[in-house]
Design an enzyme around this catalytic site. Structure first.
Site, PDB file in Angstrom:
ATOM      1  N   HIS A  66       0.867  -1.400   0.058  1.00 46.93           N
ATOM      2  CA  HIS A  66       0.022   0.165  -0.057  1.00 46.93           C
ATOM      3  C   HIS A  66       0.650   1.279  -0.087  1.00 46.93           C
ATOM      4  CE1 HIS A  66      -3.780   2.243   1.360  1.00 46.93           C
ATOM      5  NE2 HIS A  66      -2.817   3.243   1.619  1.00 46.93           N
ATOM      6  N   HIS A 109      -1.166  -5.638   2.814  1.00 47.87           N
ATOM      7  CA  HIS A 109      -2.413  -6.273   3.112  1.00 47.87           C
ATOM      8  C   HIS A 109      -3.050  -7.188   2.187  1.00 47.87           C
ATOM      9  CE1 HIS A 109      -5.187  -3.611   1.094  1.00 47.87           C
ATOM     10  NE2 HIS A 109      -4.309  -2.393   1.564  1.00 47.87           N
ATOM     11  N   HIS A 111      -5.505  -8.267  -0.693  1.00 47.31           N
ATOM     12  CA  HIS A 111      -6.402  -7.334  -1.498  1.00 47.31           C
ATOM     13  C   HIS A 111      -7.457  -8.235  -2.151  1.00 47.31           C
ATOM     14  CE1 HIS A 111      -7.931  -3.644  -2.895  1.00 47.31           C
ATOM     15  NE2 HIS A 111      -6.885  -2.962  -2.521  1.00 47.31           N
ATOM     16  N   HIS A 395     -15.931   7.913   4.818  1.00 48.58           N
ATOM     17  CA  HIS A 395     -15.411   6.915   4.074  1.00 48.58           C
ATOM     18  C   HIS A 395     -14.022   7.116   3.535  1.00 48.58           C
ATOM     19  CE1 HIS A 395     -19.334   4.809   3.568  1.00 48.58           C
ATOM     20  NE2 HIS A 395     -19.931   6.107   3.313  1.00 48.58           N
ATOM     21  N   HIS A 452     -10.857   3.275  -4.236  1.00 44.63           N
ATOM     22  CA  HIS A 452     -12.009   2.730  -3.314  1.00 44.63           C
ATOM     23  C   HIS A 452     -12.188   2.957  -2.211  1.00 44.63           C
ATOM     24  CE1 HIS A 452      -8.982  -0.115  -1.165  1.00 44.63           C
ATOM     25  NE2 HIS A 452      -8.505  -0.087  -2.350  1.00 44.63           N
ATOM     26  N   CYS A 453     -13.203   2.961  -1.447  1.00 45.79           N
ATOM     27  CA  CYS A 453     -13.224   3.067   0.003  1.00 45.79           C
ATOM     28  C   CYS A 453     -12.472   1.916   0.775  1.00 45.79           C
ATOM     29  CB  CYS A 453     -14.918   3.070   0.339  1.00 45.79           C
ATOM     30  SG  CYS A 453     -15.061   3.314   2.404  1.00 45.79           S
ATOM     31  N   HIS A 454     -11.630   2.295   1.543  1.00 48.22           N
ATOM     32  CA  HIS A 454     -10.910   1.465   2.271  1.00 48.22           C
ATOM     33  C   HIS A 454     -11.405   0.639   3.596  1.00 48.22           C
ATOM     34  CE1 HIS A 454      -7.087  -0.467   2.812  1.00 48.22           C
ATOM     35  NE2 HIS A 454      -6.381   0.068   1.930  1.00 48.22           N
ATOM     36  N   ILE A 455     -12.694   1.010   3.624  1.00 47.10           N
ATOM     37  CA  ILE A 455     -13.366   0.367   4.595  1.00 47.10           C
ATOM     38  C   ILE A 455     -13.653  -1.041   4.009  1.00 47.10           C
ATOM     39  CG2 ILE A 455     -15.544  -0.072   5.947  1.00 47.10           C
ATOM     40  CD1 ILE A 455     -15.323   3.078   6.451  1.00 47.10           C
ATOM     41  N   PHE A 463     -17.876  -0.893  -3.344  1.00 43.89           N
ATOM     42  CA  PHE A 463     -17.611   0.722  -3.286  1.00 43.89           C
ATOM     43  C   PHE A 463     -16.128   0.969  -3.799  1.00 43.89           C
ATOM     44  CE2 PHE A 463     -18.649   4.266   0.029  1.00 43.89           C
ATOM     45  CZ  PHE A 463     -18.902   5.047  -0.954  1.00 43.89           C
TER      46      PHE A 463
END
Length: 499
Positions: A66, A109, A111, A395, A452-455, A463
């Site tokens: 990341h 992380h 993905h 978000h 993208h939303c990282h939630i 999302f």
């Protein structure tokens, strides 16, 4: 730490970071995974070995590094079905990329789906021997990395689609759930009189955390790998996937001090030592702190962050003064999120492979409605108006392959075209504040890049969009290794129970 050349073996293992035992996805036996480290200019060769056996948490995997630009190595970025097919169980894949001009704090992380929530996540630091901030601190090493993670007692695939909060907050891999306040807490040790560069990394799947250390100010010097002008604060609200370096001057009385990371929802507060760790001065007794939290009087406000070295903002200093402006209209239908009317569903053929196979236009690229084709060497502006139609705000949005200028921050109506901070994850704020967070970047990096939303639970709900940058030049600028080309046929041959 491991790296810049390392084997990362991914397995399933029992783990009990908060005293409750569950199966997790671990890296070299641990979650969070080991610190990956190297220096600016290094070539990272990170071999990911998939020995997963538990289909509940997926047997396949894919790892994103990341914050790295991956210029010329779009195939190594990691998002499953955007940049590669997942790695199959019993197989390995070498992520081989150069880091010529980036330093600072990163992370890695899974993905693939919500797999990182089950443990496949860890910190990544690139050191700069000529760090312009070097005179501000005395200590910067493995022990000054601080990771924050939300932890769940139920595997992501078995729990609710949108969890109502984590069971525990892990600080450097340890924490307490309200159900067991006897679990061990992380201890971070300092020596009085020394100045420490702490690297705060959010490995979060969902909550943001308000981070503070009793009795100490924090001087921010780095934001998502971008050096910033020093900014003294007493608390930091850090959103999923963001990073901050701050200098802590250990100039208080020798004692124990609470380190606090309060999530924005779920099990909030500090009763029984939840959401906490311990800052322990050398010479202090090995006991829990008795310090009290004071009201934050100088919380971090993103608009106060500025680049250390003046950095021009793409485009001209006026609203929409760019080559291409895109508005991202959010929506939600009770189970899925939408951007401009499309909910992202992973295509069966990775977007990069579609491009390498000849697809050129947004009309030809799948998933339909989710791929935005961007011209080369252009200034791009993206706005994210906050709306009650997309619950779960704020978000945090992440653009792969770039850092971007945050020309309008959450909580502000001001557009800053002169000295805004550059980062790679930004809070898009709340509808209550009337937020319309706006970012700018230059298309100088051909390839499909996820936005993208990282939630992670929201990403799983669609999302996301893909920014396909300078499509005609992708093939020439991103030669792919044979091992990459072999990923899809191997993956496609898996039985569903082996995915």
């Amino acid at each position: 730490a491991v790296g810049p050349v390392a084997d990362n073996t991914i397995t399933d293992a029992a783990t009990s970071p908060d005293g409750f035992s569950r199966q997790a996805v671990v890296v070299n036996g641990v979650t969070p995974g080991p610190l990956v480290a190297g220096n600016i200019g290094d070539r990272f060769q990170l071999n990911v070995i998939d020995n997963l056996t538990n289909h509940t948490m997926l047997k396949t995997t894919s790892v994103h590094w990341h914050g790295f630009f991956q210029q010329g190595t779009n195939w190594a970025d990691g998002p499953a079905f955007i940049n590669q097919c997942p790695i199959s169980p019993g197989h390995s894949f070498l992520y081989d990329f150069q880091v010529p001009n980036q330093a600072g704090t990163f992370w890695y992380h899974s993905h693939l789906s919500t797999q990182y929530c089950d443990g496949l996540r860890g910190p990544f630091v690139v050191y700069d021997p000529n760090d312009p901030h070097a005179s501000r601190y005395d200590v910067d090493n493995d022990d000054t990395v601080i990771t924050l993670a939300d932890w769940y007692h139920t595997a992501a695939k078995l729990g609710p689609r949108f969890p109502a909060g984590a069971d525990a907050t892990l600080i450097n891999g340890k924490g307490r759930a309200p159900s067991d306040t006897s679990a061990e807490l992380s201890v971070i040790k300092v020596t009085k009189g020394k100045r420490y560069r702490f690297r705060l990394v959010s490995l979060s799947c969902d909550p943001n955390f308000t981070f503070s250390i009793d009795g100490h100010n924090l001087t921010i010097i780095e934001v998502d790998s971008s050096n910033s002008q020093p900014l003294s604060v007493d608390s930091i609200q850090i959103f999923a996937a963001q990073r901050y370096s701050f200098v802590l001057n250990a100039n208080q009385a020798v004692d124990n001090y609470w380190i606090r990371a309060n999530p924005n929802f779920g099990n909030v507060g500090f009763n029984g030592g939840i959401n906490s760790a311990i800052l322990r001065y050398d010479g202090a007794p090995a006991v829990e702190p008795t310090t009290n939290q004071t009201t934050s009087v100088k919380p971090l406000n993103e608009v106060n962050l500025h680049p250390l070295v003046s950095t021009p903002v793409p485009g001209s200093p006026s609203s929409g003064g760019v080559d291409k402006a895109i508005n991202m209209a959010f929506n939600f239908n009770g189970s899925n999120f939408f951007i401009n009317g499309a909910s992202f569903v992973p295509p069966s053929v990775p977007v990069l492979l579609q491009i390498l196979s000849g697809a050129q236009t947004a009309q030809d690229l799948l998933p339909s409605g989710s791929v935005y084709v961007l011209p080369s060497n252009a200034s791009i502006e993206i706005s994210f108006p906050a709306t009650a139609a997309a619950p779960g705000a704020p978000h945090p949005f992440h653009l792969h392959g770039h850092t971007f200028a945050v020309v309008r921050s959450a909580g502000s109506t001001v557009y800053n075209y002169s000295n805004p901070i550059f980062r790679d994850v930004v809070s898009t704020g709340t509808p209550a504040a009337g937020d319309n967070v706006t970012i700018r970047f230059l298309t100088n990096n051909p390839g499909p890049w996820f936005l993208h939303c990282h939630i992670d639970f929201h990403l799983e709900g669609g999302f996301a969009v893909v920014q396909a940058e300078d499509v005609p030049d992708v093939k020439a600028t991103n030669p792919v290794p044979q091992a990459w080309s072999d990923l899809c046929p191997t993956y496609d041959a898996n039985a569903p129970s082996d995915q």
